[in-house]
Design an enzyme around this catalytic site. Structure first.
Site, short mmCIF file in Angstrom:
data_model
loop_
_atom_site.label_atom_id
_atom_site.label_comp_id
_atom_site.label_asym_id
_atom_site.label_seq_id
_atom_site.Cartn_x
_atom_site.Cartn_y
_atom_site.Cartn_z
CB ILE A 101 -1.05 0.08 1.31
CG1 ILE A 101 -0.04 0.02 2.40
CG2 ILE A 101 -2.03 -1.18 1.21
CD1 ILE A 101 -1.27 0.28 3.74
CB CYS A 102 0.76 4.12 -2.24
SG CYS A 102 1.11 5.70 -2.64
#
Ligand SMILES: [Zn+2]
Lengths: 250, 403
Positions: A195-196
């Site tokens: 995930i960013c």
């Protein structure tokens, strides 16, 4: 002059913090364009401490007045409920004491115990607040973590597998949480389903290392990510509830 | 209408046909490249003939730029991260005739990488290190390659990574000459930093910003220059108006141009460092928006979080003390703060107490370079800490599972 001020407030509208329900405080600093040094020296007439009072109309851009006499506008000055809830949740997670990563054979077991203590406390608090949303467990040496997280959207529960490795540089750097089954479905992800996180996460982690642990990573990293991405993915039909046939979603 | 079963059968037939075609094509390509591949060259020649791949490089010697170009064949360079910057870096070093390349990357080639240089669509699905080795070997068979398809930040891989850095030189058992960080994340950079501080290994860091319009390279000599943990991450200011910068719905952008420029700057610095010509840059930034290249040198931080960095600093100090002194007179330029030179920016946005704690000191940096964030000197004191517990780790694990 007014242009400068406008850009200042414009750039911060989304993430400043309330000191109480009706006011917000922040400090202005200036950066010298020649030497890049930050100082509190400001152009004449501008105080470094700016206190503004929020307007009453939530939907309107709040009209604010700061103590130098200038009037500025914020688009939406108040943090949303998710942020406020996150902040409250994080403040209840105990901080960790032992500065040790997985390469530190002597101290890592102690750190691992603290990680579990904090995670257990966090999950118990979530349960008590009727907001239970993840489970995590590790391998014996605590270097690989797997679990599930879930998100309730329109009364339906969406569950995802999550995983991450503890990097050798932990706890100075945070692990990269991956939700592999969402890989390729959102641009807010790096390869492998990692995930960013937002721009705010890295500084927050760095400032609180080594006192932040995996429970903080869940609360500040994965939690807000799910809250933004999952409803969006459901809306786009990229995530479909398991008990609901794909056809029905389209 | 064909039945599902019939269609499945047809799909399988076509798949098999495709595999046969691919095999045939591969065999042809191999035969073709075999025919085109030149044999290995024992000694670099300066002779200017069409068949000499090194003639233009050896000309650097004749022109007096480089003293001994052939020396390049004695060097080993490790490239960590074979993505947009790393692959181009490896190609440049291969074409320059480097002795040995070690490539580290855990990723596969994806079609989404095709906006960058080097990899080709038909390589999609292959590991990056494998695909890169294949291409690079074809370009220059004189180079030795060693590839590792793994993530260096996990426990067992990191140990192996450190082992290869300290043993993987051209002559097995000798350390590599230089490590190049071409990774795209903070964890991997910190892992390289940790390894190089422990080993006293000189390395160069490179990076391209997530908005694709700035980048940097940095030479790190453990104990002497600032390591990656000595200061918060440095960023090259792109002077983009925050108002127009939108981050909604995207993680990172990338441009082949910026990556190519940064790879070029990196390898240029590598060549200058290894072959001893020109001035080696300690830190060189690239701001693509204004075509501005800020540069600087930064000393190691005595309060660095990395204890091996601090230990290397001690070593360096000792060595410096033993060296005969040369007086260097530094002229310090007086900085004049003019009223109209100020740009206002908001640093912190919380309560007074938090404000004090939240903004740490900013290192003295030249125009165009800043830190991504600051770390306050004092530890934040809010929040309680975990209590002492009688429970064992096993008890806690079991308790967590039962929740
Ligand atoms: Zn350091």
């Amino acid at each position: 002059m007014s242009d400068v001020h406008h850009s200042v407030f414009d750039s911060v509208h989304s993430d400043h913090v309330l000191t109480n329900e009706h006011s917000v405080a922040f400090t202005l600093k200036t950066r010298c364009r020649k030497c890049s040094l930050l100082t509190e020296q400001l152009p004449v007439g501008v105080s470094p401490e700016v206190h503004v009072t929020l307007g009453t109309e939530r939907s309107e851009p709040d009209r604010l007045r700061q103590n130098s006499g200038l009037t500025v506008y914020l688009r939406d000055s108040r943090p949303n409920m998710a942020d406020e809830a996150t902040r409250r949740a994080v403040s209840q997670i105990p901080m960790l004491k032992t500065h040790a990563g997985p390469r530190d054979r002597a101290l890592w077991p102690q750190r691992l115990k603290e990680e579990y203590q904090a995670l257990i406390r966090f999950v118990e608090q979530n349960k008590a607040a009727d907001n239970d949303w993840f489970r995590l467990e590790s391998n014996a040496d605590g270097t690989r973590w797997t679990g599930t997280c879930w998100f309730v959207h329109e009364l339906l529960r969406y569950e995802f597998r999550l995983e991450f490795d503890i990097p050798v540089t932990y706890p100075d750097t945070a692990p990269e949480v991956a939700v592999p089954e969402l890989d390729g479905k959102t641009a807010k992800m790096y390869r492998g389903g990692r995930i960013c996180l937002t721009d705010h996460f890295a500084p927050l982690w760095a400032r609180n290392a080594p006192r932040f642990g995996l429970a903080h990573l869940m609360a500040l990293g994965l939690g807000p990510w799910l809250a933004v991405e999952v409803p969006d993915l459901i809306g786009k039909g990229l995530v479909v509830h398991k008990e609901r046939p794909r056809e029905a979603a389209e | 209408m064909a039945t599902v079963e019939e269609l499945k059968l047809r799909v399988r037939e076509l798949e098999n046909e495709l595999i046969k075609c691919k095999q045939k094509q591969c065999a042809m390509e191999d035969a073709h490249s075999q025919a085109l591949n030149r044999p290995k060259i024992d000694k670099m020649s300066a002779e200017v003939v069409d068949s000499n791949p090194y003639s233009r490089l050896m000309a650097l010697k004749r022109m007096g730029i480089v003293d001994d170009y052939e020396k390049i064949r004695t060097f080993t360079v490790a490239v960590v991260g074979v993505g947009g910057v790393g692959s181009v870096t490896a190609e440049m070093l291969t074409r320059c005739g480097i002795g040995k390349l070690l490539l580290f990357d855990y990723d596969k080639v994806e079609l989404a990488n095709m906006n960058r240089l080097f990899f080709q669509p038909h390589q999609a699905g292959l590991s990056k290190v494998e695909a890169a080795e294949h291409t690079l070997r074809n370009i220059n068979p004189d180079v030795s390659f060693e590839t590792h398809n793994y993530n260096i930040t996990t426990m067992e891989n990191f140990t192996h990574f450190m082992d290869r850095i300290s043993q993987g030189g051209l002559e097995e058992g000798k350390p590599v000459d230089l490590v190049l960080s071409c990774v795209d994340n903070f964890e991997a950079r910190m892992a390289i930093n940790t390894a190089c501080n422990e080993l006293g290994q000189i390395w160069m860091e490179s990076g391209v910003s997530e908005n694709a319009v700035s980048g940097h390279i940095q030479l790190i000599i453990p104990g002497e220059t600032a390591c990656f943990a000595c200061a918060p991450p440095l960023v090259v200011a792109a002077n983009i108006d925050e108002k127009t910068l939108k981050r909604e719905g995207v993680c990172a952008a990338s441009l082949p141009t910026t990556m190519g420029v940064v790879a070029g700057l990196l390898v240029q610095n590598v060549l200058k460092y290894l072959l001893k010509f020109g001035t080696v840059s300690y830190y060189l930034g690239y701001n693509a928006m204004q075509d501005f290249f800020p540069s600087m040198a930064m000393k190691a931080n005595p309060q660095c979080n990395d204890r091996y960095c601090r230990r290397q600093q001690e070593e360096y100090k000792k060595k410096e003390a033993e060296r005969p002194k040369v007086e260097v007179v530094e002229e310090e330029e007086e900085v004049v703060h003019e009223d109209n030179e100020w740009g206002i920016e908001l640093v912190s946005e919380v309560t007074d107490a938090e404000l004090q704690a939240a903004s740490g000191t900013v290192p003295d940096l030249p125009e165009g370079i800043t830190v991504a964030y600051t770390i306050p000197a004092e530890e934040p004191t809010s929040g309680d800490t975990v209590e002492e517990t009688e429970q064992s780790l096993e008890d806690l694990m079991a308790q967590m599972r039962k929740l």
